[in-house]
Design a protein around this motif. Sequence first.
Motif, PDB file in Angstrom:
ATOM      1  N   ILE A  10      16.134  -8.666  -3.739  1.00 50.46           N
ATOM      2  CA  ILE A  10      15.530  -7.689  -4.654  1.00 50.46           C
ATOM      3  C   ILE A  10      14.089  -8.080  -4.968  1.00 50.46           C
ATOM      4  N   ALA A  11      13.839  -9.361  -5.207  1.00 52.30           N
ATOM      5  CA  ALA A  11      12.479  -9.835  -5.509  1.00 52.30           C
ATOM      6  C   ALA A  11      11.548  -9.597  -4.321  1.00 52.30           C
ATOM      7  N   PHE A  12      12.057  -9.823  -3.110  1.00 53.81           N
ATOM      8  CA  PHE A  12      11.246  -9.581  -1.913  1.00 53.81           C
ATOM      9  C   PHE A  12      10.826  -8.111  -1.825  1.00 53.81           C
ATOM     10  N   PHE A  13      11.784  -7.197  -2.030  1.00 54.36           N
ATOM     11  CA  PHE A  13      11.459  -5.770  -1.937  1.00 54.36           C
ATOM     12  C   PHE A  13      10.551  -5.313  -3.083  1.00 54.36           C
ATOM     13  N   VAL A  14      10.715  -5.904  -4.254  1.00 55.38           N
ATOM     14  CA  VAL A  14       9.830  -5.559  -5.371  1.00 55.38           C
ATOM     15  C   VAL A  14       8.402  -6.007  -5.058  1.00 55.38           C
ATOM     16  N   ARG A  15       8.241  -7.206  -4.467  1.00 50.03           N
ATOM     17  CA  ARG A  15       6.906  -7.671  -4.071  1.00 50.03           C
ATOM     18  C   ARG A  15       6.294  -6.748  -3.018  1.00 50.03           C
ATOM     19  N   GLN A  16       7.085  -6.334  -2.049  1.00 52.53           N
ATOM     20  CA  GLN A  16       6.597  -5.411  -1.007  1.00 52.53           C
ATOM     21  C   GLN A  16       6.188  -4.078  -1.627  1.00 52.53           C
ATOM     22  N   LEU A  17       7.015  -3.603  -2.550  1.00 52.61           N
ATOM     23  CA  LEU A  17       6.708  -2.338  -3.225  1.00 52.61           C
ATOM     24  C   LEU A  17       5.413  -2.460  -4.025  1.00 52.61           C
ATOM     25  N   HIS A  18       5.220  -3.586  -4.690  1.00 50.39           N
ATOM     26  CA  HIS A  18       4.013  -3.804  -5.478  1.00 50.39           C
ATOM     27  C   HIS A  18       2.776  -3.836  -4.579  1.00 50.39           C
ATOM     28  N   SER A  19       2.862  -4.517  -3.444  1.00 53.26           N
ATOM     29  CA  SER A  19       1.710  -4.561  -2.524  1.00 53.26           C
ATOM     30  C   SER A  19       1.443  -3.170  -1.933  1.00 53.26           C
ATOM     31  N   ASP A  20       2.504  -2.411  -1.666  1.00 56.54           N
ATOM     32  CA  ASP A  20       2.312  -1.042  -1.166  1.00 56.54           C
ATOM     33  C   ASP A  20       1.614  -0.168  -2.205  1.00 56.54           C
TER      34      ASP A  20
ATOM     35  N   ARG B 165      -0.474  -1.192  -4.468  1.00 52.88           N
ATOM     36  CA  ARG B 165      -1.878  -1.606  -4.490  1.00 52.88           C
ATOM     37  C   ARG B 165      -2.656  -0.955  -3.344  1.00 52.88           C
ATOM     38  N   LYS B 166      -2.054  -0.945  -2.148  1.00 55.51           N
ATOM     39  CA  LYS B 166      -2.716  -0.309  -1.009  1.00 55.51           C
ATOM     40  C   LYS B 166      -2.902   1.181  -1.237  1.00 55.51           C
ATOM     41  N   VAL B 167      -1.880   1.820  -1.799  1.00 57.53           N
ATOM     42  CA  VAL B 167      -1.990   3.255  -2.091  1.00 57.53           C
ATOM     43  C   VAL B 167      -3.100   3.503  -3.107  1.00 57.53           C
ATOM     44  N   GLU B 168      -3.202   2.650  -4.102  1.00 60.01           N
ATOM     45  CA  GLU B 168      -4.253   2.797  -5.112  1.00 60.01           C
ATOM     46  C   GLU B 168      -5.639   2.637  -4.487  1.00 60.01           C
ATOM     47  N   GLN B 169      -5.798   1.673  -3.591  1.00 60.53           N
ATOM     48  CA  GLN B 169      -7.081   1.484  -2.914  1.00 60.53           C
ATOM     49  C   GLN B 169      -7.407   2.688  -2.034  1.00 60.53           C
ATOM     50  N   ASN B 170      -6.422   3.162  -1.287  1.00 63.01           N
ATOM     51  CA  ASN B 170      -6.640   4.334  -0.433  1.00 63.01           C
ATOM     52  C   ASN B 170      -7.005   5.552  -1.260  1.00 63.01           C
ATOM     53  N   LEU B 171      -6.349   5.718  -2.393  1.00 63.72           N
ATOM     54  CA  LEU B 171      -6.643   6.858  -3.260  1.00 63.72           C
ATOM     55  C   LEU B 171      -8.063   6.782  -3.806  1.00 63.72           C
TER      56      LEU B 171
END
Length: 117
Positions: A22-32, A34-40
């Motif tokens: 669960i922690a691994f997927f939460v970290r991946q979701l958090h990094s995703d 961040r990328k979406v925010e930068q792209n936006l």
Amino acid sequence: MESIVNSNLILGAILSLLFSVIAFFVRQLHSDFRKVEQNLSEIITSTEVIKANMNAESVRIFERINFHEKRLEQLEVYLLKHFEEESGVALMRKKKVVAGSEKPVLPTSTKTSTKIT
């Protein structure tokens, strides 16, 4: 007692494994996110630049249209004056022909003026 400790140990290991997944997927979701925010933010900046360029181009196009409209009006006035002068000369020729009873002289050019509104 040993079975209770064994079952607690197995249950703890399974829960630990599940929490780490669960922690691994939460970290991946958090990094995703961040990328979406930068792209936006990049997209917003790009659209602002494009909008500014389009506004500048539309102003330039309207200025050119106005220039061409004024130029067209000047040409219409010039052609109208030129046509009136030619028709005035043709009328004078006809009057001279009628008075002198000679052959009528046809005007050399038959231009017509059309006014565009």
